[in-house]
Every structure is written in structure tokens, then in C-alpha cells.
Design a protein around this motif. Structure first.
Motif, PDB file in Angstrom:
ATOM      1  N   PHE A   1      12.589   5.028   5.354  1.00 14.57           N
ATOM      2  CA  PHE A   1      11.525   4.067   5.059  1.00 14.57           C
ATOM      3  C   PHE A   1      10.167   4.532   5.596  1.00 14.57           C
ATOM      4  O   PHE A   1       9.153   3.882   5.347  1.00 14.57           O
ATOM      5  CB  PHE A   1      11.875   2.685   5.628  1.00 14.57           C
ATOM      6  CG  PHE A   1      12.289   2.696   7.075  1.00 14.57           C
ATOM      7  CD1 PHE A   1      11.340   2.628   8.085  1.00 14.57           C
ATOM      8  CD2 PHE A   1      13.635   2.770   7.418  1.00 14.57           C
ATOM      9  CE1 PHE A   1      11.729   2.631   9.412  1.00 14.57           C
ATOM     10  CE2 PHE A   1      14.029   2.780   8.747  1.00 14.57           C
ATOM     11  CZ  PHE A   1      13.071   2.716   9.751  1.00 14.57           C
ATOM     12  N   ILE A   2      10.136   5.642   6.341  1.00 12.30           N
ATOM     13  CA  ILE A   2       8.875   6.239   6.800  1.00 12.30           C
ATOM     14  C   ILE A   2       8.655   7.505   5.984  1.00 12.30           C
ATOM     15  O   ILE A   2       9.462   8.439   6.048  1.00 12.30           O
ATOM     16  CB  ILE A   2       8.911   6.564   8.296  1.00 12.30           C
ATOM     17  CG1 ILE A   2       9.193   5.298   9.105  1.00 12.30           C
ATOM     18  CG2 ILE A   2       7.587   7.201   8.743  1.00 12.30           C
ATOM     19  CD1 ILE A   2       9.437   5.555  10.576  1.00 12.30           C
ATOM     20  N   ARG A   3       7.603   7.536   5.202  1.00 15.26           N
ATOM     21  CA  ARG A   3       7.382   8.634   4.260  1.00 15.26           C
ATOM     22  C   ARG A   3       6.078   9.362   4.577  1.00 15.26           C
ATOM     23  O   ARG A   3       4.991   8.854   4.291  1.00 15.26           O
ATOM     24  CB  ARG A   3       7.351   8.100   2.832  1.00 15.26           C
ATOM     25  CG  ARG A   3       8.683   7.473   2.410  1.00 15.26           C
ATOM     26  CD  ARG A   3       8.598   6.795   1.073  1.00 15.26           C
ATOM     27  NE  ARG A   3       9.855   6.150   0.728  1.00 15.26           N
ATOM     28  CZ  ARG A   3       9.999   5.302  -0.273  1.00 15.26           C
ATOM     29  NH1 ARG A   3       8.971   4.997  -1.024  1.00 15.26           N
ATOM     30  NH2 ARG A   3      11.189   4.764  -0.525  1.00 15.26           N
ATOM     31  N   PRO A   4       6.171  10.549   5.173  1.00 14.24           N
ATOM     32  CA  PRO A   4       4.961  11.341   5.432  1.00 14.24           C
ATOM     33  C   PRO A   4       4.277  11.727   4.124  1.00 14.24           C
ATOM     34  O   PRO A   4       4.942  11.988   3.112  1.00 14.24           O
ATOM     35  CB  PRO A   4       5.500  12.588   6.151  1.00 14.24           C
ATOM     36  CG  PRO A   4       6.830  12.163   6.699  1.00 14.24           C
ATOM     37  CD  PRO A   4       7.378  11.190   5.704  1.00 14.24           C
ATOM     38  N   GLN A   5       2.955  11.729   4.154  1.00  8.83           N
ATOM     39  CA  GLN A   5       2.200  12.150   2.983  1.00  8.83           C
ATOM     40  C   GLN A   5       0.824  12.620   3.417  1.00  8.83           C
ATOM     41  O   GLN A   5       0.334  12.234   4.481  1.00  8.83           O
ATOM     42  CB  GLN A   5       2.069  11.000   1.984  1.00  8.83           C
ATOM     43  CG  GLN A   5       1.353   9.772   2.545  1.00  8.83           C
ATOM     44  CD  GLN A   5       1.263   8.642   1.536  1.00  8.83           C
ATOM     45  OE1 GLN A   5       1.277   8.875   0.338  1.00  8.83           O
ATOM     46  NE2 GLN A   5       1.179   7.414   2.025  1.00  8.83           N
ATOM     47  N   THR A   6       0.213  13.448   2.615  1.00 17.85           N
ATOM     48  CA  THR A   6      -1.123  13.934   2.909  1.00 17.85           C
ATOM     49  C   THR A   6      -2.141  12.827   2.630  1.00 17.85           C
ATOM     50  O   THR A   6      -2.152  12.249   1.537  1.00 17.85           O
ATOM     51  CB  THR A   6      -1.447  15.178   2.068  1.00 17.85           C
ATOM     52  OG1 THR A   6      -0.543  16.217   2.442  1.00 17.85           O
ATOM     53  CG2 THR A   6      -2.870  15.641   2.313  1.00 17.85           C
ATOM     54  N   ARG A   7      -2.946  12.526   3.620  1.00 21.01           N
ATOM     55  CA  ARG A   7      -3.940  11.454   3.490  1.00 21.01           C
ATOM     56  C   ARG A   7      -5.091  11.773   4.428  1.00 21.01           C
ATOM     57  O   ARG A   7      -4.908  12.406   5.474  1.00 21.01           O
ATOM     58  CB  ARG A   7      -3.291  10.114   3.858  1.00 21.01           C
ATOM     59  CG  ARG A   7      -4.067   8.895   3.455  1.00 21.01           C
ATOM     60  CD  ARG A   7      -3.178   7.655   3.517  1.00 21.01           C
ATOM     61  NE  ARG A   7      -2.599   7.447   4.820  1.00 21.01           N
ATOM     62  CZ  ARG A   7      -3.203   6.801   5.821  1.00 21.01           C
ATOM     63  NH1 ARG A   7      -4.430   6.317   5.660  1.00 21.01           N
ATOM     64  NH2 ARG A   7      -2.589   6.641   6.970  1.00 21.01           N
ATOM     65  N   TYR A   8      -6.291  11.319   4.070  1.00 22.48           N
ATOM     66  CA  TYR A   8      -7.476  11.596   4.874  1.00 22.48           C
ATOM     67  C   TYR A   8      -8.161  10.293   5.292  1.00 22.48           C
ATOM     68  O   TYR A   8      -8.109   9.285   4.576  1.00 22.48           O
ATOM     69  CB  TYR A   8      -8.474  12.471   4.104  1.00 22.48           C
ATOM     70  CG  TYR A   8      -8.024  13.909   3.991  1.00 22.48           C
ATOM     71  CD1 TYR A   8      -8.456  14.867   4.907  1.00 22.48           C
ATOM     72  CD2 TYR A   8      -7.139  14.302   2.988  1.00 22.48           C
ATOM     73  CE1 TYR A   8      -8.023  16.183   4.824  1.00 22.48           C
ATOM     74  CE2 TYR A   8      -6.699  15.611   2.891  1.00 22.48           C
ATOM     75  CZ  TYR A   8      -7.149  16.539   3.812  1.00 22.48           C
ATOM     76  OH  TYR A   8      -6.715  17.839   3.732  1.00 22.48           O
ATOM     77  N   LEU A   9      -8.774  10.331   6.452  1.00 24.35           N
ATOM     78  CA  LEU A   9      -9.518   9.186   6.977  1.00 24.35           C
ATOM     79  C   LEU A   9     -10.991   9.552   7.079  1.00 24.35           C
ATOM     80  O   LEU A   9     -11.343  10.562   7.703  1.00 24.35           O
ATOM     81  CB  LEU A   9      -9.004   8.797   8.366  1.00 24.35           C
ATOM     82  CG  LEU A   9      -9.782   7.674   9.066  1.00 24.35           C
ATOM     83  CD1 LEU A   9      -9.353   6.331   8.491  1.00 24.35           C
ATOM     84  CD2 LEU A   9      -9.572   7.705  10.570  1.00 24.35           C
ATOM     85  N   GLU A  10     -11.850   8.747   6.457  1.00 25.55           N
ATOM     86  CA  GLU A  10     -13.294   8.918   6.624  1.00 25.55           C
ATOM     87  C   GLU A  10     -13.643   8.616   8.076  1.00 25.55           C
ATOM     88  O   GLU A  10     -13.253   7.568   8.612  1.00 25.55           O
ATOM     89  CB  GLU A  10     -14.054   7.979   5.695  1.00 25.55           C
ATOM     90  CG  GLU A  10     -13.822   8.220   4.213  1.00 25.55           C
ATOM     91  CD  GLU A  10     -14.530   9.463   3.702  1.00 25.55           C
ATOM     92  OE1 GLU A  10     -15.554   9.867   4.309  1.00 25.55           O
ATOM     93  OE2 GLU A  10     -14.057  10.038   2.704  1.00 25.55           O
TER      94      GLU A  10
END
Length: 467
Positions: free
Chosen positions: A373-382
Motif C-alpha cells: 500500500f506504500i508505492r514509491p514514485q518520482t515526484r518533485y516539490l516546489e
């Protein structure tokens, strides 16, 4: 816990707490002394100015109003509207807007699922909204029928603007949120000063993750660190028994007793049951462990929503600490930082020093595989967030503000640049408890119709008698 009964459990627990305050008032004190600045440092924020005026938030639910802005820019307001069905030919998905009062998004969705019989996994939403608040957001009910849903009476929850369509709402399907806030202050704020502050903040602030990302104990990132190390048992035991300075002594005593009766799950259930609302997730865990001793992964899965938030909290700490370190050393922040919950090694490079310090190797994501239920993914934070203000006014009780923030940004992130924030119960004795309709004052709507219809859910904080 049966979430449709949680309001009654909360009321029953409050009665227990009131009796405790009368009989043993010393147990209502905090476990230790702490300052707002201590909390910020604890969660990785070390660059906020000191000496800001004290501002108390969330005294009343309507002091913190959050209205979701969808991907088209349309606002989901907190004003009640017709529950009639808006015409539509495609009936694969039922869409509506959910208003909740004083509860978290997962609990609101659980109550909706129980009341309607809709599988919780078929309810889609774009983002979590604050618990101690009045909020409105869009949800999707895949394969559900209007006739099954629209007449249900659900505690602390109101549904409106029903329509049929295709697809679903997924996490992140929003442009941002509009916040309308009442901040209660001990000392009056001058209008010119407030205007000046807001003009300054409209240029942008560092996009820190605020304290609510770390749970009401501010320990969620600790639990997440244990999970990421593969120390599943330690994560569970720490969650059940660790005490921090911001908890009340009567809560701390329960955790201490559970620690002293190590793995006696029958005893733990009895101890936690005295405060069934505050310990609802702990009760889920110990009941599971009573049936499945030493199945620590199963225990984490039994509170999957919480476990996921622990991992997010640790990632938030990494980002906060990294932005603080860059800012305090005089370096310019990059436009965006990768969120380190990713299978891509490069996304973890900005955090390598902190990860090594915490005993986490580059393949820490492997320890999440038993928790699908925890799915790593590429994401960016401004790294910089720019609020869009809709108005600000001073008032004898403090001030009111309205502003938009993009998705993923927290109102407290902006407020911590204006005030030394306080919240929690009991509220300080200097609080002026007046009701205030911030939306009406700012000309952006009103809370009054919602309060007339659902006033029983607008619970006011107790005020300390000896501040």
C-alpha cells in the motif's frame, strides 16, 4: 473502530477527561515543556524567525476553513447546496462534494463507506484535508448509485453536488486549496502591519512541510524511519509506547503502562480502551496482535493509512532539514527538490548525508516491498510557494485571512512566518471565544447556513483556567 460511532466515543472520552481534570488536574499537564520553535526544529525547520506574535489556530472548527480547487480552477465551497442529481448520461462513476467538520479525510471516507456499503477502495479523492477544520473536497464513487448515497445522514459529513460521469478522482487531482482562517491573538494586530506582512509573504515563502504532516505527537517520522530500516517490530512498539513532551500526562501514563506490560495485548487493549477515541489506531493494532502474535508486518498493514503517513512524514523531515540546511548556509534553493520516496537513486542524492546518518542505505525502498500500500514514485516539490491573497482583516479577537495555495502546500507553512503558532486543548485563558464568520467578513461567502444545519459538530475547545 466503527467510525460511524466515533463522535459518540469522542463525547464519552471527553466526559472521562473532564472527570480526570476535576479529580487529578495535574495529569492534564503536558509531559514536558516545549516551545513552538522546539517543534519546528524537531521536524527539520530551523530558519523561521523567533519572537513572532502568538497566534492560536483551530479554537473553533470554523476558524480553519479549507476549500479544494479542482484542476479546472473551480472551488468546492463549504456552503450547503442542493443534493439533487445533476443530469448526466455516463453512469459509471458518481461524483459529489464532501464537506466534513472536525474529522480527518480518512475517517470521513470510512464513515461514508460504512453508511452506504460502498467499498472504501472505490472512493477516490484528490488529497487529505485538515482534521480540526471545516473542509470541502471533490470525491468519486466508482460504480455507485445516487439513490444509495444522497439521503444518508452521516455524522460530521455532508454530501452535495451529485453528478454522474466516467473515470475517478486520484491523489493529486487538484490545483490547490483556498484557506479562510481565523487566528486568535493575545495582543491586537494593527491593520497596516498585517497588510505589510501579507504583501511580503505574497512574494513567496519556503515550502516546508508543517507540523500536521508529523502527526499530533510529532513522532511519525520516527516510526517511518524504523519501517524504512526494516525494523517493523520496533516501529510498532514505538508507535504504541513512545511518549513526547506535547502529550498529556494521562496519555503518557497509558503508554508507559503498555510498555511495562510488554506484549500483553489483552492488558494493552484494556488500558487503551479508557480513551477509545485518542487510541483508536493503537486499539486496532493490539487487537490484531492479540490474534496474530509477532506478526509485525500484519500489524502495520492493519493501520495501513497511518503507516503510509509515517513514511511520508520521514520523507517530509528529509526535505525540511535539507531546505533548512541550504537556507542557513546561504545557498540558493533549487526551484524544486525530488521527493526521496522513489526507486530512482538520483532522487535520493540530495539527502544522502541525512540518510547515511540515519542508517539508511540507497536501497531502503526494498524494506517497503512487504507493504504494497506504500508505492514509491518520482515526484518533485516546489521549494518556494507563492500564496494568492483574497483579503486580510484585523479584529478584536485577532485577525482573519484568506488565500490560495497550490496542491501540496500547507497553510501553517505560511502562517509560521507570521505567528508563533499555538493550538491544542485546553486553549490559553487569554483566548476571546467569540464566534466569527471569516468568510462573511472577507466577502467570500458564509459559514452560517452550515452551522444552522450541522451545529452539533462545531465543538469548541476548552479554555484553561490557570494560564
Amino acid at each position: 473502530m466503527d467510525h460511524h460511532r466515533s463522535h459518540q466515543l469522542w463525547l464519552a472520552e471527553q466526559e472521562t477527561v473532564r472527570k480526570l481534570r476535576a479529580e487529578r488536574p495535574e495529569l492534564n499537564d503536558y509531559v514536558g515543556e516545549f516551545q513552538h520553535q522546539d517543534i519546528l526544529h524537531h521536524i527539520g525547520i530551523t530558519t523561521i524567525p523567533v519572537g513572532l506574535p502568538i497566534g492560536y489556530i483551530r479554537f473553533r472548527p470554523e476558524d480553519f476553513i479549507v476549500e479544494e480547487i479542482d484542476t479546472t480552477g473551480k472551488l468546492a465551497t463549504i456552503e450547503p447546496e442542493s443534493t439533487a442529481l445533476i443530469a448526466g448520461d455516463d453512469r459509471r462513476t458518481l461524483y459529489c462534494q464532501l464537506i466534513k467538520i472536525g474529522i480527518a479525510t480518512p475517517e470521513a471516507l470510512d464513515r461514508l463507506s460504512i453508511a452506504t456499503g460502498i467499498d472504501r477502495r472505490r472512493i477516490g479523492y484528490a488529497g487529505l484535508k485538515d482534521a480540526g477544520a471545516v473542509t470541502s473536497q471533490n470525491i468519486s464513487l466508482r460504480g455507485s448509485q445516487y439513490e444509495t448515497v444522497h439521503r444518508e445522514q452521516i455524522e460530521n459529513v455532508l454530501l452535495k453536488r451529485f453528478r454522474y460521469g466516467s473515470g475517478t478522482i486520484a491523489n493529486g487531482d487538484l490545483r490547490g486549496n483556498r484557506f479562510t482562517l481565523t487566528i486568535r491573538t493575545e495582543q491586537p494586530i494593527e491593520q497596516a502591519q498585517l497588510d505589510d506582512y501579507c504583501r511580503h509573504l505574497s512574494k513567496g515563502v519556503v515550502n516546508f512541510y508543517g507540523p500536521q504532516r508529523f502527526g499530533n505527537r510529532w513522532l511519525s517520522h520516527y516510526f517511518g524511519r524504523y519501517v524504512l530500516r526494516g525494523q517493523y517490530e520496533k516501529a510498532v512498539i514505538s508507535f504504541l509506547t513512545d511518549v513526547n513532551a506535547g502529550e498529556r500526562k494521562y496519555i503518557g501514563l497509558v503508554r508507559q503502562s503498555v510498555r511495562e506490560h510488554s506484549k500483553d495485548w489483552a492488558f494493552s487493549e484494556e488500558a487503551y480502551s479508557v480513551y477509545p477515541y485518542s487510541f483508536q489506531h493503537e486499539l486496532t493494532v493490539v487487537r490484531y496482535l492479540h490474534e496474530h502474535p509477532d506478526d509485525w508486518l500484519g500489524a502495520l498493514s492493519s493501520i495501513s493509512e497511518q503507516t503510509r503517513l509515517w513514511i511520508y512524514a520521514y520523507m517530509s523531515w528529509l526535505v525540511n532539514q535539507t531546505m533548512s540546511d541550504l537556507t542557513s548556509s546561504g545557498q540558493q534553493l533549487p526551484r524544486a527538490l525530488p521527493v526521496p520516496l522513489s526507486t530512482q537513486v538520483n532522487d535520493q542524492l540530495p539527502y544522502r548525508g541525512l540518510l547515511e546518518q540515519d542508517g539508511l542505505s540507497q536501497n531502503f525502498v526494498a524494506n517497503l516491498r512487504p507493504l504494497p500500500f506504500i508505492r514509491p514514485q518520482t515526484r518533485y516539490l516546489e521549494t518556494i510557494v507563492v500564496p494568492k491573497f483574497h483579503g486580510q482583516l484585523t479584529h478584536p479577537i485577532g485577525c482573519v485571512l484568506s488565500f490560495d495555495l497550490p496542491a501540496g502546500a500547507y497553510a501553517t507553512t505560511m502562517l509560521m512566518n507570521l505567528f508563533t503558532l499555538e493550538s491544542g486543548q485546553p486553549a490559553p485563558s487569554w483566548i476571546k471565544p467569540d464566534e466569527l464568520d471569516a468568510k462573511e467578513l472577507l466577502g467570500t461567502g458564509s459559514i452560517q447556513q452550515l452551522k444552522r444545519q450541522y451545529g452539533q459538530y462545531f465543538t469548541v475547545k476548552d479554555i484553561s483556567e490557570n494560564e
